[in-house]
Motif scaffolding. Structure first.
Motif, mmCIF file in Angstrom:
data_model
loop_
_atom_site.group_PDB
_atom_site.id
_atom_site.type_symbol
_atom_site.label_atom_id
_atom_site.label_comp_id
_atom_site.label_asym_id
_atom_site.label_seq_id
_atom_site.Cartn_x
_atom_site.Cartn_y
_atom_site.Cartn_z
ATOM 1 N N LYS A 283 0.638 -1.073 0.190
ATOM 2 C CA LYS A 283 0.340 0.172 -0.083
ATOM 3 C C LYS A 283 0.896 1.190 -0.259
ATOM 4 O O LYS A 283 1.033 2.368 -0.206
ATOM 5 C CB LYS A 283 -0.977 -0.061 1.216
ATOM 6 C CG LYS A 283 -2.283 0.759 0.936
ATOM 7 C CD LYS A 283 -2.742 0.525 2.588
ATOM 8 C CE LYS A 283 -3.932 1.863 2.729
ATOM 9 N NZ LYS A 283 -4.961 2.333 3.471
ATOM 10 N N HIS A 284 2.099 1.730 0.729
ATOM 11 C CA HIS A 284 2.867 2.341 0.533
ATOM 12 C C HIS A 284 3.614 2.605 -0.244
ATOM 13 O O HIS A 284 3.711 3.614 -1.310
ATOM 14 C CB HIS A 284 4.146 2.310 1.657
ATOM 15 C CG HIS A 284 5.162 3.088 2.013
ATOM 16 N ND1 HIS A 284 4.572 4.213 2.638
ATOM 17 C CD2 HIS A 284 6.664 3.333 1.366
ATOM 18 C CE1 HIS A 284 5.991 4.780 2.282
ATOM 19 N NE2 HIS A 284 6.763 4.311 1.736
ATOM 20 N N ASP A 285 3.839 1.924 -1.521
ATOM 21 C CA ASP A 285 3.841 1.911 -3.289
ATOM 22 C C ASP A 285 3.016 3.124 -3.620
ATOM 23 O O ASP A 285 3.392 3.546 -4.803
ATOM 24 C CB ASP A 285 4.226 0.869 -3.450
ATOM 25 C CG ASP A 285 5.198 0.135 -3.378
ATOM 26 O OD1 ASP A 285 6.156 0.452 -3.164
ATOM 27 O OD2 ASP A 285 5.038 -1.474 -3.006
ATOM 28 N N LEU A 286 1.688 2.687 -3.715
ATOM 29 C CA LEU A 286 0.743 3.150 -3.743
ATOM 30 C C LEU A 286 0.897 4.677 -3.670
ATOM 31 O O LEU A 286 -0.246 5.250 -4.144
ATOM 32 C CB LEU A 286 -0.513 2.422 -4.074
ATOM 33 C CG LEU A 286 -0.644 0.667 -4.772
ATOM 34 C CD1 LEU A 286 -1.629 0.687 -5.065
ATOM 35 C CD2 LEU A 286 0.831 1.657 -6.268
ATOM 36 N N MET A 287 0.551 4.596 -2.149
ATOM 37 C CA MET A 287 0.387 6.090 -1.436
ATOM 38 C C MET A 287 1.545 7.002 -1.649
ATOM 39 O O MET A 287 1.158 8.489 -1.623
ATOM 40 C CB MET A 287 0.473 5.672 -0.244
ATOM 41 C CG MET A 287 -0.907 5.035 0.548
ATOM 42 S SD MET A 287 -0.275 4.567 2.556
ATOM 43 C CE MET A 287 -0.413 6.360 3.211
ATOM 44 N N GLN A 288 3.058 6.378 -2.602
ATOM 45 C CA GLN A 288 3.980 7.198 -2.407
ATOM 46 C C GLN A 288 3.077 7.983 -4.241
ATOM 47 O O GLN A 288 3.840 9.645 -3.994
ATOM 48 C CB GLN A 288 5.467 6.831 -2.454
ATOM 49 C CG GLN A 288 5.718 6.347 -1.780
ATOM 50 C CD GLN A 288 7.024 5.953 -1.516
ATOM 51 O OE1 GLN A 288 7.296 4.929 -2.750
ATOM 52 N NE2 GLN A 288 7.818 6.057 -1.449
ATOM 53 N N LEU A 289 2.390 7.949 -4.970
ATOM 54 C CA LEU A 289 2.343 7.933 -5.984
ATOM 55 C C LEU A 289 0.532 9.117 -5.828
ATOM 56 O O LEU A 289 0.042 9.127 -6.644
ATOM 57 C CB LEU A 289 2.250 6.433 -6.693
ATOM 58 C CG LEU A 289 3.085 6.222 -6.959
ATOM 59 C CD1 LEU A 289 2.768 5.146 -8.230
ATOM 60 C CD2 LEU A 289 4.562 6.702 -7.172
ATOM 61 N N SER A 290 0.101 8.991 -4.095
ATOM 62 C CA SER A 290 -0.952 9.990 -4.394
ATOM 63 C C SER A 290 -1.241 11.356 -5.615
ATOM 64 O O SER A 290 -0.711 11.831 -6.135
ATOM 65 C CB SER A 290 -1.532 10.413 -2.848
ATOM 66 O OG SER A 290 -2.039 10.736 -2.754
ATOM 67 N N GLY A 291 -1.768 11.246 -5.913
ATOM 68 C CA GLY A 291 -2.421 12.543 -6.432
ATOM 69 C C GLY A 291 -2.418 12.316 -7.926
ATOM 70 O O GLY A 291 -2.550 12.678 -9.067
ATOM 71 N N LYS A 292 -1.752 10.871 -8.455
ATOM 72 C CA LYS A 292 -2.066 11.225 -9.705
ATOM 73 C C LYS A 292 -2.100 9.530 -10.023
ATOM 74 O O LYS A 292 -2.287 9.183 -9.371
ATOM 75 C CB LYS A 292 0.114 10.372 -10.396
ATOM 76 C CG LYS A 292 0.629 11.766 -10.172
ATOM 77 C CD LYS A 292 2.007 11.338 -10.424
ATOM 78 C CE LYS A 292 3.222 12.175 -9.717
ATOM 79 N NZ LYS A 292 4.279 12.178 -9.564
#
Length: 339
Positions: A283-292
């Motif tokens: 989940k952290h991998d995707l959270m780093q891309l928040s807003g995209k």
């Protein structure tokens, strides 16, 4: 580490002074191992049904997963009831374990879950593919042919048909054996397979390897047009839907550039973020891309569906195989199964 080796394998460098002697040791090991199987000192198990082995002679993405899906579908259309076995790379399971569309990819691997989902075929994974095949047939006696995913070097499992996948774009890198190059076996191993499937766009494969008396060569292309939401909602959108969005494309596959090129061919502009093959997304991998808006491969999507957002999409692809001299690969395989 994986990306470092991929870079080294594309050419030669000072590192090869150390790596090439290790490749010589690797050659001795694999040669002795194969000879022991040939003379029967190491046991090769024959299953009660024909076995089709799909594999390659090199490390890296050649499109085995979409090809295995295509092959299973062709066998089903011909009236066969295929089962599929795999090592289950990226999964923790070592013993023969069944795979279903909703299995945990952390246990059985991402590719087997995707294959099971797409084909609905009985499937088992395990370090010993012969044992996996026996377990599969015991629980699914209706199966009358087995596909072994990525099993070309797994000589413990007897086989009736061998299909090797290559990528002519890479030309096997520097053509050295592991660890100095990407080869699991010498490319002359292709002399002995029943068919070669080229998933690249290169045209110099035959000219480059004239010394190899090759089996029939078929070209494979991967086609996909509609993106699917990874959150399980069933939403689908064409590429035009993403034209004005801020896109980031992630890929944890053997050949990330293949996916990125597919997106570019669809006219999309995006930030590419490659990961190691079989990367265990969190989940952290995707959270780093928040807003995209996140685009990913279908294989990666099976690992992310439990914690993704509605703005994460995958691109399912289907393999299309060309004909050679008016002879289709499906026809060739069915003929050999009938022998």
């Amino acid at each position: 580490m994986n990306s470092w080796f991929q870079k080294q394998w594309s050419s030669y460098s000072l590192w090869h002074i150390l790596l090439i002697p290790l490749s010589w040791i690797f050659l001795v090991v694999i040669s002795v191992r194969k000879a022991l199987y040939n003379v029967g000192l190491l046991k090769s198990t024959r299953l009660s049904v024909p076995v089709i082995v799909v594999g390659n002679v090199n490390v890296g993405g050649t499109g085995k997963t979409p090809f295995v899906i295509w092959l299973a579908e062709q066998l089903q259309l011909a009236g066969y009831k295929p089962g599929i076995v795999s090592r289950g790379y990226g999964g923790k399971s070592k013993l023969a374990t069944p795979v279903f569309a909703d299995s945990d990819p952390r246990l059985v691997g991402d590719e087997p879950v995707l294959i099971s989902k797409r084909t609905a075929c009985p499937m088992f994974v395990g370090a010993n593919r012969a044992a996996a095949g026996q377990a599969l047939l015991q629980e699914n006696p209706q199966c009358n042919v087995i596909i072994s995913d990525d099993g070309l070097q797994h000589y413990a499992l007897g086989r009736n048909i061998e299909i090797a996948l290559v990528n002519s774009n890479s030309k096997f890198g520097n053509q050295r054996l592991l660890p100095a190059g990407p080869l699991r076996e010498k490319f002359t191993r292709l002399k002995f397979v029943d068919a070669i499937v080229d998933s690249g766009k290169g045209t110099a494969f035959v000219d480059t390897f004239k010394e190899v008396k090759q089996a029939p060569i078929f070209n494979m292309t991967l086609q996909g047009e509609l993106f699917e939401s990874v959150d399980g909602s069933g939403a689908k959108q064409p590429a035009s839907y993403f034209a004005d969005k801020t896109l980031v494309a992630i890929a944890g596959i053997g050949n990330p550039e293949r996916f990125f090129n597919q997106l570019s061919d669809l006219g999309l502009q995006f930030e590419p973020k490659p990961f190691a093959d079989h990367h265990a997304f969190t989940k952290h991998d995707l959270m780093q891309l928040s807003g995209k808006t996140i685009l990913m491969t279908e294989k990666d999507a099976v690992k992310c569906s439990a914690f993704t957002t509605s703005d994460t999409w995958c691109l399912p692809v289907a393999a299309t195989i060309s004909s050679t001299n008016q002879t289709s690969l499906a026809k060739l395989i069915l003929q050999k199964l009938g022998i």
